[in-house]
Structures are given as structure tokens and as C-alpha cells.
Design a protein around this motif. Sequence first.
Motif, PDB file in Angstrom:
ATOM      1  N   PRO B 193       0.822  -1.213   0.000  1.00 43.80           N
ATOM      2  CA  PRO B 193       0.000   0.000   0.000  1.00 43.80           C
ATOM      3  C   PRO B 193       0.857   1.264   0.000  1.00 43.80           C
ATOM      4  CG  PRO B 193      -0.057  -1.054   2.135  1.00 43.80           C
ATOM      5  CD  PRO B 193       0.675  -1.987   1.241  1.00 43.80           C
ATOM      6  N   TYR B 194       0.270   2.328  -0.521  1.00 40.80           N
ATOM      7  CA  TYR B 194       1.049   3.557  -0.688  1.00 40.80           C
ATOM      8  C   TYR B 194       1.366   4.263   0.616  1.00 40.80           C
ATOM      9  CZ  TYR B 194       0.472   3.230  -5.694  1.00 40.80           C
ATOM     10  OH  TYR B 194       0.528   2.817  -6.977  1.00 40.80           O
ATOM     11  N   ILE B 195       0.717   3.840   1.713  1.00 41.71           N
ATOM     12  CA  ILE B 195       1.057   4.476   2.991  1.00 41.71           C
ATOM     13  C   ILE B 195       2.516   4.193   3.340  1.00 41.71           C
ATOM     14  CG2 ILE B 195       0.121   2.531   4.291  1.00 41.71           C
ATOM     15  CD1 ILE B 195      -0.415   4.381   6.570  1.00 41.71           C
ATOM     16  N   LEU B 196       3.011   3.017   2.925  1.00 46.76           N
ATOM     17  CA  LEU B 196       4.402   2.671   3.213  1.00 46.76           C
ATOM     18  C   LEU B 196       5.349   3.314   2.207  1.00 46.76           C
ATOM     19  CD1 LEU B 196       3.855  -1.088   4.027  1.00 46.76           C
ATOM     20  CD2 LEU B 196       4.135   0.796   5.622  1.00 46.76           C
ATOM     21  N   LEU B 197       4.878   3.442   0.952  1.00 47.66           N
ATOM     22  CA  LEU B 197       5.748   4.011  -0.073  1.00 47.66           C
ATOM     23  C   LEU B 197       5.849   5.524   0.051  1.00 47.66           C
ATOM     24  CD1 LEU B 197       4.805   1.965  -3.241  1.00 47.66           C
ATOM     25  CD2 LEU B 197       6.848   1.799  -1.838  1.00 47.66           C
ATOM     26  N   LEU B 261      -6.774   5.363  -1.573  1.00 47.91           N
ATOM     27  CA  LEU B 261      -5.544   5.977  -2.074  1.00 47.91           C
ATOM     28  C   LEU B 261      -4.299   5.481  -1.354  1.00 47.91           C
ATOM     29  CD1 LEU B 261      -6.709   9.663  -2.498  1.00 47.91           C
ATOM     30  CD2 LEU B 261      -6.323   7.998  -4.286  1.00 47.91           C
ATOM     31  N   PHE B 262      -4.422   5.170  -0.067  1.00 49.88           N
ATOM     32  CA  PHE B 262      -3.199   4.879   0.682  1.00 49.88           C
ATOM     33  C   PHE B 262      -3.185   3.517   1.371  1.00 49.88           C
ATOM     34  CE2 PHE B 262      -3.280   9.476   0.441  1.00 49.88           C
ATOM     35  CZ  PHE B 262      -1.997   9.740   0.014  1.00 49.88           C
ATOM     36  N   LEU B 263      -4.346   2.979   1.710  1.00 49.07           N
ATOM     37  CA  LEU B 263      -4.335   1.749   2.502  1.00 49.07           C
ATOM     38  C   LEU B 263      -4.576   0.500   1.657  1.00 49.07           C
ATOM     39  CD1 LEU B 263      -6.243   2.892   5.690  1.00 49.07           C
ATOM     40  CD2 LEU B 263      -3.817   2.901   5.242  1.00 49.07           C
TER      41      LEU B 263
END
Lengths: 176, 330, 175
Positions: B193-197, B261-263
Motif C-alpha cells: 500500500p502507498y502508505i508505506l511508499l 488511495l493509501f491503505l
Amino acid sequence: MHIWRDLRGTVQPFWITLRNMLRKPVTVQYPEQKQQLSPRYRARLILSRDPDGNERCVACHLCSAACPVDCISMQAVEAEDGRRYAAWFRINFTRCIFCGLCTEACPTLAIQVTGDFELAGRDPLKLVYEKEDLLVDHCGHNSEYNFYRQAGIGVAAPRGTNSTESEPVDVKDLLP
Amino acid sequence: MSDPLLTLVLILAKLGVIFGVILTLAAYLVLAERKLLARMQLRYGPNRVGLFGLMQPLADLIKLLTKEDFLPARADKWLFLLAPGISAVTALLTFAVIPFGPPLELFGKTVPLVVIDLNVGVLYFLAFSSLAVYGIALGGWASNSKYALLGSIRGLSQLISYELSMGLAIVPVVMMARSFSLTEIVMAQEKIPYILLNPVAFMIFLISILAESKRIPFDLPEAENELVAGFHTEYSGMRFGLFFVGEYINLIILGSMVTVLFLGGWHGPWLPGVIWFSVKVLAICGFFIWVRGSMPRLRYDQLMHFGWKVLLPISLLNVLVTGAILLGMG
Amino acid sequence: MTATLLFYILGAITVVATLLAIIQRNPVHAVIYLVNSFFALALIFYLLGAPMIAAWEVIIYAGAIMVLFLFIIMMLEISPSSDPVRSAPGWAQWVPIFILAIALASCTLLLTGLDPVIAEGLPRWHASPRDFGYALFKEYALAIEIVSFQLLFAAVGAFYVGRLEQKKSQREGSS
């Protein structure tokens, strides 16, 4: 370091609310669970009786004079022996603010406060208490006081025979 | 076979289901918020109506419906009556593009679990969240009241300044997913997920949507102890209810946007996609409630300062850095 | 066929809403009609296969520029209705906005349901976001750069003018 302090200030409230969430609420669930009231709690007013079982009120109107919201009214009557009493006595509890000034004004300890605060109702007229509703069968806070045994008026006992009184002065006598 | 008609019926059915689910969820979110806030303050919260107070939303609804619908003297009736509707409808319409599950096989046809799979879903979301401002602005202005006007002016300036950084926080996500379609953005997060990127974009987005939903650190449009109730001071009955429900629908929408979007949207091990999606959305909503219980309100100049001088430069820098890294990786 | 019909309906809505915006006496009502017109315009763009431009139309014109207009109008101290008698408009005043709103809503529904592009679930746009980006930053890159530099100059200029005013007022305040 300001930044350290600010960071801590941002994170700390979250920790506090999280900890609070796991603690037991302090709410008293009222109708099922009642709170222990103080013995001096001021709520509904009563008219008490003296130790002999007679009503204490002498209808002096001091309580209605002291009442800031004018919710006490009465009609004074005098019996044949000179004992005054209230023909009717009315307290409008929709107006009463439970300040207790009437009990402080009362010279005979007749009107007293109790801890009965559950006075809610849908009909306001039911909250207008008459003498029959107010008069109780006990002495209230003080179980000894009897006004007519201190007052020097020969109602409970002939004049001068009570313990705190001396013989009445004979005004027609010249001797000291 | 009229294939377009079938699609229309399918869209209407999906809309109906989402309508029902979202409205019920919003009503129970109010209850959850009251309960959680109460526990944070060592209280029980509503627990009288029904088991554990579960019928409280119904009781609230009955109360709101039977209250007087008050119209202030010399108010602009036309806009006064329209504004709560704008606020609730724009919030509801936003859900049309949010994919809440992986595509479903139904009657031998693939049915995407999203009302309309637009290829500009992100922009659709931004468009409707910018239209939501009108409900607040017009409602406050039409009430002909000082408090309401101040609240709506605050709301206007707050929402347009935070929408900027919100949009800029989405840009890195769009760059990484190489698509404006929300379904494709979720597909791109299958592995990670984009929360990590991109945690910076996530933080900016989270703060911006807190401001966007007018919740506690940024609830200046309805600051109770300064402006009575802000833009909805003069509203009563179900019109107030519409504003109120619109706010919570908005909360769910924004929670879903964070999820999408993020999770990683519906992605997750073991459980079906729809459940993962709901769990993530509810977690975000829970976080918002937690923030409400923990944070004080910002001062107005602090809010503007933070939005324009801190959040906006950081989000611009984040776009640049993400672009550079993506270019470097090819 | 449907698309042509929709186009004419939406075009009519745009024109009527813009006309209503011009003849309104109340500036806030005018803003509402103008937003309505922008929305219909966005739907026309969508109908023509440019969803990207449709979205930007709503975000920038309806969502940002009109909001700034509204902000200024609200600052101008025009009370909602100075005449208390006219504060309760009859049903006749509701008609235009209702017709416009219902027409817009039904057009949106028809557009999403009947557009064959969406019905097949295959986005075959005339101008997908990718094409739009390529056109913008490859074909017209120079023009875009010139325009963006112009905007930058304008922003710096506005900032400078604002600072000048601020300094002057500060000096006057201190003396």
C-alpha cells in the motif's frame, strides 16, 4: 528543545484518551443506582411536629417573608388558648429554588429541608403542596425542641413553669 | 437485448444499496462517536434507547423530524431551504466513484463493485468535495445571521485552502499508480500500500481531510464557543439533520478515499475484499473520533498559517521528490 | 441519437442558466445560476468524451473561482433580502432552479446509463487523461510554459504589491 516538547504535546493527549477509554466510567446510572446524599442536602420542604406530637408551625410568616421567590403562603389563625397555627399552608414547588432560607428564618424549627429531590412531574399543579402534604409525623432534624416550652407563653404549660423560665413578674406588686 | 438499459438498472440498484448502507452507517457513526467520546471522558454515552442505546439514531431521527422547521425573519428562503440539500447530496454523490470491492461475477457478467468506474475518479472526488463548500457558504449567508455568516466565511476560506494541499497530496499517488481511476489505483497497491511508499503524502492527506470534514482541530466553521454553532446556527429540525448527516457521510467518504488511495482498498489476506474495505474505512473513522477526543481547536490564524505556509510547501516538495524518484527508477 | 438530444438539452440548460445569472438582481443567486451553467457545460464536455476537462471545469470554475466570487460577495455586506415582504418568495421563484436541477440530474443519469462507452465497461475516450497530458506537455509544451510563467509573474507581482501596502500601513501606524 521546543520541537521535542511540541511532539510530546501532540502525542500525549492521544495516549491519555486511549487510557481513559479502558477505564471504568464514573457515571452514576441514576434511576437504577442512587447516589448517597449528604445529610444536609436541601430538597423538598416539610412541616415537622414537636416532641408532643403537635404541629410546630405558629404561622408567623417569617418563612414566606424570607422566601426569595415567594413560593410560601399561609393563613394564620389563633386558637382559644392563644396558640397560633396555620389554617392552610401552601408551598409551590414549581417555584421553590431550594435555598433553605425559610428554614433559617423559622423560629420554631417547623419548616425543614429533606433529601427528597425527586419532584419531577408532568402536571405543575400537582407540585403545589398543601398543609396535609407537607405535615409529617416526626420532629425532623431536632427531636427535642418545642417552641412553646421556651417562649414564655402559656400554651404548652402555664407561664413560668418551664425549665428556662422564671416566675412572671406581678406588675401590680410593689415588692422587688 | 437492451444492454444499456440493463446497465442503467444495475447502476440504480447499486446506488440504492449504497444509499441505504451509507445513510445507516452515517447514523450509527454518530452513535459510535458519542459512545467513544463518552468513554474517553469517563462517561457511558447514550445507553437508554434499546439495547446498549442501539436505537438512539432512530430516536434522534424521530426527534429531528418532529421539531419545528424554523425560518429566520428576512432570511433568503430560497437558498436557506436549498443549502442543507446541497451539503448532503454532494456528499452522497461522491461515493459513486469509490470502488468498495473487487469486481464480482454475477449472471456470467463482471460487475465492478463501484457505481461508475470513471477513468477520472480522483478528479470527480475533488470536484464534488469542492462543490460541497456551497452548502456551507449559502446556508450561512442565507440565514441572515452574524454568527452563521462568520461561520460560512471561515468554512469557505478553510476549505479552499486545505483542498489545495489535499489535491497535491493525491498527485504522488496518481503518479505512482499512473492512473486517475480509483479502481486502477487500488489494483496498483496489490503488493504494497502507498502508505508505506509515501507516508508524507499520507500524513498531508490525513490532515487535509480533517480540515475538509470540519472536524475538531479544524472545526472553526462551527466553533461552538465562539460562533454558537457556526453556519448552521439558524437551522433546526430535519434541515439541521441534513447538515449533520452530510457531515458524517462526508466522513465516511473521506475515510474511503484514504483507504483507496493509501491503505490498498480492498486488498488484504484471508477476508473478502468488501470486509477489508469496510474495516479500513471504519478504522479511519475511529481515528477521526479519537482525534476529536484528544485535540484542542486551532486558532484561526494558526489554521491559515499551517495550511498555506507549512502544508502546501511540504506537499509541493513531496510531489517534486516523488516525481524525481519515479523518473530515476524509470 | 440520444447523445445529440442530450447535447441540445444540456446546451439549452447552459444558455438559460447563464441568461438567468445575468438578469438576477441578487448576486448570490446569480452565482448559483452560473455554477449551474458550469455544471451543464462540464456534462457537455463529458458527453463529447473529455471527462478530464469536465472534471477540471467543475473543480476550477465551479469549485474555486465561483467560491472566490461568493467569498467577495459575502464580504460586501449585502443582506439576504433588505425587504422583509419579499423574503418569502412564491413558488414561481422556485421554478427555474428546479427545472434546471431536475434536467441536470436526469441528464447525468442518462449519460451514465445510456452512453454505450460506459455500458460496455470499456473506457474508450476521445481524450483520456493520458492523451490530455501528452497533448499538453508535448505538443503545446511551449505555450503551457509561457502561460505558467505568466501566472508566476502575476503571483509574484501580487505578493510584491501586497507587501508594499503592508509596509506603508505599518509605517503610518508607527509614526
